[in-house]
Design a protein around this motif. Structure first.
Motif, PDB file in Angstrom:
ATOM      1  N   LEU A 116      21.831  61.855  35.326  1.00 52.42           N
ATOM      2  CA  LEU A 116      20.453  61.682  34.859  1.00 52.42           C
ATOM      3  C   LEU A 116      20.417  61.337  33.372  1.00 52.42           C
ATOM      4  CD1 LEU A 116      18.687  64.623  36.737  1.00 52.42           C
ATOM      5  CD2 LEU A 116      18.571  62.183  37.276  1.00 52.42           C
ATOM      6  N   ILE A 117      21.327  61.921  32.609  1.00 51.85           N
ATOM      7  CA  ILE A 117      21.414  61.585  31.178  1.00 51.85           C
ATOM      8  C   ILE A 117      21.853  60.132  31.018  1.00 51.85           C
ATOM      9  CG2 ILE A 117      22.692  62.028  29.035  1.00 51.85           C
ATOM     10  CD1 ILE A 117      22.828  64.982  29.890  1.00 51.85           C
ATOM     11  N   PHE A 118      22.846  59.726  31.797  1.00 47.39           N
ATOM     12  CA  PHE A 118      23.350  58.360  31.691  1.00 47.39           C
ATOM     13  C   PHE A 118      22.278  57.337  32.053  1.00 47.39           C
ATOM     14  CE2 PHE A 118      25.600  54.552  32.987  1.00 47.39           C
ATOM     15  CZ  PHE A 118      26.561  54.423  31.995  1.00 47.39           C
ATOM     16  N   GLU A 119      21.394  57.700  32.963  1.00 43.39           N
ATOM     17  CA  GLU A 119      20.336  56.777  33.366  1.00 43.39           C
ATOM     18  C   GLU A 119      19.427  56.387  32.198  1.00 43.39           C
ATOM     19  OE1 GLU A 119      19.021  55.527  36.797  1.00 43.39           O
ATOM     20  OE2 GLU A 119      21.209  55.435  36.736  1.00 43.39           O
ATOM     21  N   LEU A 120      19.445  57.167  31.125  1.00 47.29           N
ATOM     22  CA  LEU A 120      18.700  56.779  29.923  1.00 47.29           C
ATOM     23  C   LEU A 120      19.300  55.536  29.278  1.00 47.29           C
ATOM     24  CD1 LEU A 120      18.216  60.317  28.339  1.00 47.29           C
ATOM     25  CD2 LEU A 120      16.386  58.854  29.231  1.00 47.29           C
ATOM     26  N   ALA A 121      20.595  55.307  29.521  1.00 48.57           N
ATOM     27  CA  ALA A 121      21.288  54.175  28.912  1.00 48.57           C
ATOM     28  C   ALA A 121      21.314  52.962  29.838  1.00 48.57           C
ATOM     29  CB  ALA A 121      22.717  54.569  28.542  1.00 48.57           C
ATOM     30  N   LEU A 122      21.631  53.190  31.111  1.00 45.93           N
ATOM     31  CA  LEU A 122      21.740  52.108  32.093  1.00 45.93           C
ATOM     32  C   LEU A 122      21.403  52.655  33.479  1.00 45.93           C
ATOM     33  CD1 LEU A 122      25.104  50.385  31.068  1.00 45.93           C
ATOM     34  CD2 LEU A 122      22.842  49.339  30.942  1.00 45.93           C
TER      35      LEU A 122
ATOM     36  N   TYR B 276      24.379  50.546  40.323  1.00 45.91           N
ATOM     37  CA  TYR B 276      25.522  49.700  39.962  1.00 45.91           C
ATOM     38  C   TYR B 276      26.567  49.849  41.061  1.00 45.91           C
ATOM     39  CZ  TYR B 276      29.563  48.076  37.218  1.00 45.91           C
ATOM     40  OH  TYR B 276      30.678  47.421  36.760  1.00 45.91           O
ATOM     41  N   TYR B 277      27.087  48.723  41.563  1.00 44.85           N
ATOM     42  CA  TYR B 277      27.913  48.803  42.774  1.00 44.85           C
ATOM     43  C   TYR B 277      29.191  49.609  42.570  1.00 44.85           C
ATOM     44  CZ  TYR B 277      31.267  45.190  41.274  1.00 44.85           C
ATOM     45  OH  TYR B 277      32.244  44.493  40.628  1.00 44.85           O
ATOM     46  N   LYS B 278      29.785  49.607  41.371  1.00 48.20           N
ATOM     47  CA  LYS B 278      30.983  50.412  41.154  1.00 48.20           C
ATOM     48  C   LYS B 278      30.669  51.913  41.200  1.00 48.20           C
ATOM     49  CE  LYS B 278      34.438  47.634  38.739  1.00 48.20           C
ATOM     50  NZ  LYS B 278      35.610  48.062  39.497  1.00 48.20           N
ATOM     51  N   PHE B 279      29.460  52.284  40.791  1.00 41.13           N
ATOM     52  CA  PHE B 279      29.060  53.689  40.883  1.00 41.13           C
ATOM     53  C   PHE B 279      29.106  54.162  42.327  1.00 41.13           C
ATOM     54  CE2 PHE B 279      25.656  56.616  42.050  1.00 41.13           C
ATOM     55  CZ  PHE B 279      25.920  57.705  41.231  1.00 41.13           C
ATOM     56  N   MET B 280      28.689  53.301  43.259  1.00 38.59           N
ATOM     57  CA  MET B 280      28.605  53.726  44.657  1.00 38.59           C
ATOM     58  C   MET B 280      29.987  53.977  45.241  1.00 38.59           C
ATOM     59  SD  MET B 280      25.295  51.544  45.870  1.00 38.59           S
ATOM     60  CE  MET B 280      24.185  50.915  44.590  1.00 38.59           C
ATOM     61  N   TYR B 281      30.944  53.108  44.910  1.00 41.94           N
ATOM     62  CA  TYR B 281      32.325  53.386  45.295  1.00 41.94           C
ATOM     63  C   TYR B 281      32.827  54.651  44.592  1.00 41.94           C
ATOM     64  CZ  TYR B 281      32.766  48.690  47.365  1.00 41.94           C
ATOM     65  OH  TYR B 281      32.619  47.567  48.145  1.00 41.94           O
ATOM     66  N   ALA B 282      32.506  54.749  43.306  1.00 48.01           N
ATOM     67  CA  ALA B 282      32.986  55.883  42.501  1.00 48.01           C
ATOM     68  C   ALA B 282      32.502  57.202  43.049  1.00 48.01           C
ATOM     69  CB  ALA B 282      32.534  55.715  41.041  1.00 48.01           C
ATOM     70  N   ILE B 283      31.244  57.249  43.460  1.00 51.52           N
ATOM     71  CA  ILE B 283      30.684  58.526  43.874  1.00 51.52           C
ATOM     72  C   ILE B 283      31.230  58.948  45.230  1.00 51.52           C
ATOM     73  CG2 ILE B 283      28.527  58.120  45.178  1.00 51.52           C
ATOM     74  CD1 ILE B 283      29.011  60.216  41.969  1.00 51.52           C
ATOM     75  N   ILE B 284      31.538  57.981  46.106  1.00 53.12           N
ATOM     76  CA  ILE B 284      32.194  58.320  47.371  1.00 53.12           C
ATOM     77  C   ILE B 284      33.580  58.892  47.087  1.00 53.12           C
ATOM     78  CG2 ILE B 284      33.122  57.430  49.541  1.00 53.12           C
ATOM     79  CD1 ILE B 284      30.888  55.306  49.473  1.00 53.12           C
ATOM     80  N   PHE B 285      34.330  58.237  46.191  1.00 54.05           N
ATOM     81  CA  PHE B 285      35.654  58.728  45.805  1.00 54.05           C
ATOM     82  C   PHE B 285      35.552  60.121  45.199  1.00 54.05           C
ATOM     83  CE2 PHE B 285      38.908  59.336  42.538  1.00 54.05           C
ATOM     84  CZ  PHE B 285      40.065  59.163  43.287  1.00 54.05           C
ATOM     85  N   PHE B 286      34.586  60.317  44.335  1.00 56.84           N
ATOM     86  CA  PHE B 286      34.409  61.608  43.677  1.00 56.84           C
ATOM     87  C   PHE B 286      34.096  62.705  44.690  1.00 56.84           C
ATOM     88  CE2 PHE B 286      31.599  64.801  41.803  1.00 56.84           C
ATOM     89  CZ  PHE B 286      32.371  65.237  40.732  1.00 56.84           C
ATOM     90  N   ILE B 287      33.188  62.425  45.619  1.00 56.08           N
ATOM     91  CA  ILE B 287      32.786  63.436  46.608  1.00 56.08           C
ATOM     92  C   ILE B 287      33.966  63.820  47.501  1.00 56.08           C
ATOM     93  CG2 ILE B 287      31.401  63.782  48.699  1.00 56.08           C
ATOM     94  CD1 ILE B 287      29.160  62.169  47.286  1.00 56.08           C
ATOM     95  N   ILE B 288      34.714  62.825  47.986  1.00 55.79           N
ATOM     96  CA  ILE B 288      35.864  63.131  48.845  1.00 55.79           C
ATOM     97  C   ILE B 288      36.884  63.965  48.076  1.00 55.79           C
ATOM     98  CG2 ILE B 288      37.800  62.169  50.145  1.00 55.79           C
ATOM     99  CD1 ILE B 288      36.021  59.735  50.759  1.00 55.79           C
ATOM    100  N   SER B 289      37.153  63.568  46.821  1.00 54.88           N
ATOM    101  CA  SER B 289      38.125  64.309  45.999  1.00 54.88           C
ATOM    102  C   SER B 289      37.668  65.739  45.779  1.00 54.88           C
ATOM    103  CB  SER B 289      38.316  63.611  44.645  1.00 54.88           C
ATOM    104  OG  SER B 289      38.781  62.301  44.789  1.00 54.88           O
TER     105      SER B 289
END
Length: 399
Positions: A363-369, A374-387
């Protein structure tokens, strides 16, 4: 209301979870290593369409094979999409310059489908550790070469990982920012923070100092990114490292090292000027966005004369620089709330005990962008959740 809908799993979860390691490796590759440009040129329209289709298929697999659908959330998503279509039609009638664009549909649709993901399976603890070791090896070598101004890594990065606009990534090398494959310092800072949280979780689970060292390396890289965003995430990282240390001596040693490093940064005239420029710039940072002369003022002025734009594009408006303003411009306060409620539900379902550790920074980052679309975020968050879930389920003491 929780649904009893079965998402095509046919009751055999274990069989489908066998594919989770392959899925995990794929999202890691797409998040970290998949090229975003060719010869420094951004992808053309056909390549962009293919990229979003691959992402949508990846998300659908996550939803259909590894998740359960919540009826209440499905109703929320369908209402948001319906509302945006209504706003699109009204906008087309009120402003002849407003034109419908798939480029506005794809990010919103992808994120809202992503919010259904609830990873129920896990990969092995060894696999999570291996992926982090691989990432950190790449991270250390790549960023070290950037810092020492290696022409080879500069050419390779600009050629294959230019993002957003043509000069964005090449500009990062003027100040030798350790962006690795993430194109610009803001995204790099956020993604390093995701890896930092995974390393923190592994450190608690294993008590192996290598994961503490990884956290410190990620913190140092964040400081060297030199931006408002990096400053915030550097502070959070330093706080988490300090809290994670078990003895007062180690805490004192950490404070001593970080104090010395920060002193070096600000005694280095070039680096300190970069930070001062970042804080005071009228073109970047908070001032460049949220003051009367900022980039977002154009959107507010437009809405004084016209309607919310829905899935339309209107020349001259800003579609980056603030998730809050972008979603407000598209669909009023209703879309703003709907997007962030969906974000909250996704994190709460997948990381119930620690969801705030990722929700608040996002939510803090959303103040910037507008990172969540962003499509890389969607891959990133799946990776993060599984990890994160895999570490937590195998090592309950990390909860």
């Amino acid at each position: 209301m929780e649904s009893g809908i079965n998402n095509l799993k046919s009751g055999n979860h274990i069989k489908q979870w066998k594919f989770l390691p392959l899925y995990y490796i794929f999202v890691f590759y797409m998040f970290v290593l998949a090229p975003t440009s060719s010869g420094g040129a951004l992808p053309d329209l056909n390549q962009i369409i293919i990229s979003w289709l691959i992402l949508l298929v990846t998300i659908f697999i996550g939803v259909i094979w590894f998740s359960n659908i919540n009826v209440s959330q499905l109703v929320l998503v369908l209402n948001l999409l319906g509302l945006l279509m209504i706003f699109t039609i009204i906008s087309n009638n009120s402003d002849p310059n407003a034109r419908f664009s798939i480029a506005r549909v794809a990010p919103i649709l992808s994120f809202l489908i992503l919010s259904f993901v609830t990873i129920k399976g896990r990969v092995s603890f060894k696999m999570v550790k291996s992926m982090i070791h691989i990432f950190m090896g790449i991270f250390l070598i790549w960023n070290f070469l950037i810092i020492i101004d290696s022409p080879l890594i500069k050419e390779f990065t600009i050629s294959n990982y230019t993002q957003l606009y043509e000069e964005a990534t090449s500009n990062m090398f003027i100040k030798k920012r350790p962006i690795m494959s993430f194109g610009i310092y803001t995204f790099a800072s956020f993604f390093y923070f995701l890896f930092f949280l995974i390393c923190r979780k592994l450190f608690v689970a294993t008590n192996k100092k290598i994961f503490l060292y990884y956290q410190i390396f990620l913190l140092i890289a964040n400081i060297l990114l030199v931006s408002n965003t990096a400053f915030v995430f550097s502070f959070l990282m330093a706080f988490f490292v300090y809290k994670g240390l078990k003895t007062n001596f180690l805490k004192f040693l950490l404070v001593l090292i970080l104090t010395g490093f920060v002193f070096y940064v600000f005694s280095n005239l070039e680096l300190s000027n970069y930070y001062l420029e970042s804080f005071n710039s009228d073109k970047n940072g908070f001032k460049g966005r949220y003051t009367e002369s900022g980039t977002l003022e154009t959107n507010l002025e437009y809405l004084n004369n016209f309607f919310f734009i829905g899935f339309n594009i209107v020349d001259g408006l800003t579609y980056s620089d603030s998730g809050y303003l972008v979603y407000y411009t598209m669909g009023s306060l209703i879309l703003v709330l709907g997007m962030y409620i969906s974000l909250y539900l996704m994190f709460k379902k997948n990381i119930p005990k620690d969801f705030y550790l990722i929700l608040i920074p996002t939510l803090i980052f959303e103040l910037a962008l507008p990172v969540i679309t962003y499509y890389k975020f969607m891959y990133a968050i799946i990776f993060f959740i599984i990890s994160y879930r895999s570490i937590e389920e195998i090592n309950p003491k990390t909860s």
